[in-house]
Structure formats: C-alpha cells, structure tokens
Design a protein around this motif. Structure first.
Motif, short mmCIF file in Angstrom:
data_model
loop_
_atom_site.label_atom_id
_atom_site.label_comp_id
_atom_site.label_asym_id
_atom_site.label_seq_id
_atom_site.Cartn_x
_atom_site.Cartn_y
_atom_site.Cartn_z
N GLY A 18 88.66 46.01 -25.69
CA GLY A 18 88.09 46.76 -24.57
C GLY A 18 86.58 46.67 -24.53
O GLY A 18 85.95 46.06 -25.40
N VAL A 19 86.00 47.28 -23.51
CA VAL A 19 84.55 47.32 -23.36
C VAL A 19 84.11 48.73 -23.04
O VAL A 19 84.88 49.54 -22.52
N ASP A 20 82.86 49.02 -23.36
CA ASP A 20 82.24 50.30 -23.05
C ASP A 20 81.05 50.04 -22.15
O ASP A 20 80.33 49.06 -22.33
N CYS A 21 80.85 50.91 -21.17
CA CYS A 21 79.71 50.78 -20.25
C CYS A 21 78.80 51.99 -20.46
O CYS A 21 78.91 52.99 -19.73
N PRO A 22 77.90 51.94 -21.45
CA PRO A 22 77.08 53.10 -21.81
C PRO A 22 75.86 53.27 -20.91
O PRO A 22 74.73 53.37 -21.37
N THR A 23 76.06 53.29 -19.61
CA THR A 23 74.96 53.37 -18.66
C THR A 23 75.47 53.86 -17.33
O THR A 23 76.65 53.72 -17.01
N ARG A 24 74.57 54.44 -16.54
CA ARG A 24 74.93 54.84 -15.18
C ARG A 24 74.78 53.69 -14.20
O ARG A 24 75.23 53.78 -13.06
N LEU A 25 74.10 52.64 -14.62
CA LEU A 25 73.75 51.56 -13.69
C LEU A 25 74.96 50.68 -13.39
O LEU A 25 75.62 50.19 -14.30
#
Length: 581
Positions: free
Chosen positions: A187-194
């Motif tokens: 899996g992947v994580d998107c640690p941003t609001r962008l």
C-alpha cells in the motif's frame, strides 16, 4: 533453483538504468536484465535536476556523455513565491563566483556544485545506452505483463510475449506504474493535503529569462495564485513549460487540459513575453502530482526505486535526485547481498528506512513551501500539523523551528541538508517566507555538551565505491545521529570541552584548515557546515546548551538577503519597466 538472471529490473528510465549500470560496474559477473516497455527516445516530465545527481553520473561513468549532450547548466532557480510579488533567486553557488568553462566540461569543482536541465528524451536514452554498454541485457520494448508472487516474494516476471523470467532479485523502477509494488499488494500513504495535477507542453525558440556564459541559466517557478508555472530551458531552442494546480480547481474549471494550460499561461505576462516569438508542439500532456510514500520499499528479494517507492511534489525539483539516489542504494544493497557481506534483513530494513524517511522529508518540505504561498491560512500553525504527522507534539513556534532544521540527516549521510539546500538555506527560505531574520540557537548559548540520554547505538550503511560500510549511529525515536562526516567532527570538538568559543570553535577551525573535515571543500565552507551541523544537533536534542554570562558567545542569524538566496534585481527592474504608468 534455476534463474534466468541475477537481477531483473522493470523499467529503463533513470532509476532502472542507474541501478543496472552500477550493478554491472561493480560486479560484472552479475547478469542484469532491464525490461523497458517504451521505445526510446520519448519525452518525459521531470527535467530539472539537483546537484547530487551529478556525482551519481560521475560514479556511473557517464558524466562525459551527459555533458557532451550540451544540456543547459542549471545554476539555480528564480521564484515568485511567498508573500511578495518580487522575483527572488536560489542559486547552487554565488552567481558572481560562476566562471565559464569550455563545453564539454570536465569533472571540475564548479561542475560538482551545479546541475543540468535535461531533455528527458535524450537524457534517459543516454543512461540506458550506457547501462547496455556496461553489460545490462536491455529488452526494449519489453513490457512486463504480469508479476508472479508467492506471499511477499516475487517468483517471476511474465513478459508480453509470454516468456517467464526468473531472477534472484527484482527491482521495480517502473515509475508511477509501480508494476511489482501493486502485484505485491504494497500500500501507499499520502501524508499531505496536497492533491495537485500538472499540465505541460514543449516550446521552440522561447526566450530564456536569464542567460550566462557556457549555456548556464535558471529555471523559473512563478506562482499565479491559482497554481504555479514552470519554465525550464532544455536546450538552445527547446523549453518545457508547465502548470501545476489543485485537482479541485481543474475539476471546477470544466476546462480541457489544453484549455486550462493556455488559460494559465495567459495569466502570467512574463511567460507571454518569453514566448512571444516561440511556437509550441501543441501536445499538452497531463499527470497527477499527488505526493505519496509506499508502506514498504524492500522485501525478501525485491526493491522499489524512484516513483514506484514514492513521489514528492515537483516544487523542489527533487524527482530525479530521489529516483537516482534510491537506485544507487538499491544497487549497493544487491551487491552486498550477492557477496554475502551483510545480513539481508539489515540491508533491506536500512534501505527501506532511508527511502521512506527521505521521501517524507521532501513531502513535508514541499508542504511548507505551499503553506508559505497561501495554500494554508497560518504558516506557523500548519507546521504543528506537519510535526504531528511526524509523530511529534510541538507548539507552533517549536514546530517551525523543527521544520527549519528538519532533522534532515537522511538526505546525505553525515551532512545537514535536503536536496540542494543546506540548513542555512532552509533557514533563509523560511526567513524570506516569514519576512523576518532567523536567529540561530547557537547565538543563545555558549556552553555545549552531548546529550545522549535514551539513545541507542545502531549501525547504518554508508554507500561508497561499490561497498557498504557499517557506521555507528545514535538513534532516539525517529531521529538519528551518524558518527561520520560533519557530525563526527562536531562530536570530537565537543569532547575537547564545552566552551563554544574556547574549545569548540578552535577545533572546528583546526579541522577546516587541515582538510580533515569536508574533503576538498574550501576551509571557510567547512567551518560554515560544521556550525550548521552543531546547530542541527542542538535543535534536535543531541546537544544540551546553556548560557554562561562570564564567557563570550557568537551571534548567528540568517538574513533574508544573502549570496545564495536573494532578490533578482535585474528581472524585477525589467518587469517594473513594462508595467503601465
């Protein structure tokens, strides 16, 4: 078990060719196959390079080939970003110190400080051809149709023509396609609001905004409120011009990619001026620029490199640096596995830690840039949110200080920095965004001692000359202090005594003058970087400081205007002269 190859690499872009080339350079007995689905040359976005890539090209043995392609020399970038409409420059070296060198250049000290702006159609072709000459078996087009897995292991690659390729190790360098990563279910994580999207086209005969002898220039990064425009000269006549904006703005506009691209360029008079006599190819391309990091980047017999492992927003132009840097470390890890020199778990865990931490740091720093451009309402408050994402509970002031130092010890072992910015550079960017000078913590104290409470001693890899050396490192939580490079020199100085002026600075000066720290770096730069390393250690809790009123101290601050980061007077005057009276 019978294998067709020692190493099978999916993807022949810079990640795959760098990994394959280094494997064959240092272990020519290894059989390495690169499977690239597209025929080269072909265009690809991501043309702006940072200086760390130059050292990788030299190590690969293809610096001369890339230099002979006569790509523009990148001395830095010109921005309109932050709270002011004025243009400002970030340069890799003070431009007044730049000297023209006859092209093609050798591997000079100046060349090591600078970078390229590359036409990816040619750059990627050069690197893949070089890997082929080093002995990699390149199949092109060689589409991987399926990846066979057994639990967390890759068993084989199945090609478009039905052939089944078995290898001892696999490298996923397939970019955003992430063929092996997806097959493994990582899996992947998107640690941003962008969540941005990008649109771009190529232009012929656009005027360069800045031009220096020897084909040197800067890229342009221009905020237009709704997003930002890049302007990257790729050669004497060809220029990449792109527009990045939030996904939501694109959807709400109801425009086609071409319509929103042309609309954006029309919002910027400077771009209109630079393209007045230019023509575009007329093939607007689009991609999503969503920052993410993979949950894992290494497994029992596989490694993820480049965008297969993660992606950071292109505002910092770190794409090729992250890609080729991860490819280099994957190659070194496989070399060590092939020789049985280190434990497999240790190699894989450290590779994974390096890549994931490095990508997250670039994502956080990109978030910081966007927050300074009005995407978030309160810059300092938002840094607290970034710190919380990193597992830290900090008030806004302390969070901003943490982000300014960043704990950026993963980017280059033994140094304090991220991408092409050292600690002073990150501080100066922060000062420009906030409109105030940043005072260093070293200015507040003059007695310093090591603070290693709760730290564990672990070993991390140092990658050099085809071999991995184990480096002792202090680790506390997600922070690490490697006992090498500048940090080792700082620790030696602290052991001389606690007094900043009486003990530590004299040791710094001795080390800088004798060339014991910093290698070929000029002595005044070595001293500068040692102070930065000490400042980072103080901010990161590795050093405890106090003020003795009876002893002298030093006064350090980061001005808004400096040699490396400063207002571009010439271009601002040019634009002001064109404004209606």
């Amino acid at each position: 078990m019978n294998f067709d190859l020692d190493v099978a690499i999916i993807g022949g872009g810079p990640g795959g060719s760098t990994c394959g080339g280094l494997l064959r350079k240092y272990a020519p007995e290894l059989t390495v196959g690169i499977f690239e689905r597209e025929a080269f040359p072909r265009d690809h976005v991501g043309e702006s390079v940072l200086p760390p890539v130059s050292s990788i090209l030299q190590e690969l043995g293809c610096w001369d080939e890339v230099e002979a392609a006569d790509f523009p020399i990148k001395i830095g970038a010109t921005y309109r970003w932050g709270n002011s409409d004025k243009l400002w420059d970030f340069e890799f070296m003070p431009v007044e110190q730049y000297r023209e060198e006859q092209r093609p250049r050798g591997w000079t000290q100046q060349a090591r400080q600078l970078a390229f702006q590359v036409d990816r159609a040619r750059y990627d072709h050069i690197l893949l051809d070089h890997a082929r000459r080093l002995g990699c078996a390149v199949e092109q087009p060689g589409r991987v149709r399926r990846v066979e897995t057994d639990g967390d292991r890759i068993e084989a690659l199945v090609l478009e023509d039905g052939r089944r390729i078995r290898a001892r190790w696999y490298v996923d360098a397939s970019g955003a396609a992430a063929i092996a990563r997806k097959a493994l279910g990582v899996g992947v994580d998107c640690p941003t609001r962008l969540q941005n999207v990008a649109f771009w086209d190529y232009w012929e005969n656009a005027e360069w905004a800045s031009r220096y002898p020897g084909g040197a220039t800067r890229v342009l990064v221009l905020s237009i409120g709704s997003g930002w425009i890049w302007f990257i000269p790729l050669g004497p006549t060809r220029t990449s011009i792109g527009f990045v904006c939030p996904k939501s703005l694109y959807r709400e506009s109801a425009k086609s990619p071409e319509e929103i691209y042309l609309w954006a360029l029309q919002q910027e008079p400077f771009i209109t001026e630079l393209t007045a006599s230019a023509s575009r190819e007329g093939k607007v391309e689009a991609t999503r620029d969503w920052s993410f990091v993979s949950d894992r980047t290494a497994g029992p017999n596989w490694f993820l490199v480049g965008e297969a492992a993660g992606f950071a927003d292109p505002i910092l132009a770190a794409g090729l640096t992250l890609t080729q840097g991860s490819a280099r470390e994957a190659a070194y890890s496989i070399l060590a596995l092939a020789k049985g020199e280190h434990e497999a778990d240790w190699l894989q865990q450290n590779y994974d830690d390096n890549q994931r931490t490095r990508i997250r740091q670039h994502i956080r720093f990109a978030d910081f840039w966007y927050s300074a451009n009005g995407k978030f309402t309160d810059l300092e408050t938002y840094t607290s949110e970034i710190a919380r994402d990193a597992g830290l509970s900090l008030d806004p002031k302390r969070a901003f200080q943490w982000l300014g130092t960043g704990g950026f010890t993963h980017d280059t072992l033994g140094q304090a920095g991220i991408g092409a910015l050292d600690l002073a550079g990150t501080r100066q960017v922060a000062s420009r965004f906030l409109g105030t000078q940043a005072r260093w913590e070293l200015s507040r104290v003059n007695q310093l001692t090591l603070k290693l409470d709760g730290a564990k001693v672990v070993e991390i890899p140092a990658y050099k000359d085809g071999t991995i050396r184990r480096i002792k490192t202090y680790r506390r939580g997600d922070r690490r202090l490697p006992l090498t490079g500048l940090f080792a020199t700082v620790i030696t100085a602290l052991q001389r005594g606690p007094d900043l002026v009486g003990h530590i600075l004299p040791e710094f000066q001795r080390q800088a003058a004798g060339g014991e720290a910093g290698g070929k770096m000029q002595s005044h730069l070595v001293l500068h970087h040692l102070l930065q390393a000490l400042e980072l250690m103080l901010n990161d809790g590795w050093v405890k400081g106090r003020r003795d009123p009876k002893r002298p101290g030093i006064d350090l601050n980061t001005p808004i205007e400096g040699q490396i980061i400063h207002t571009n007077v010439e271009l601002n005057e040019r634009l002001a002269a064109q404004e209606p009276v």
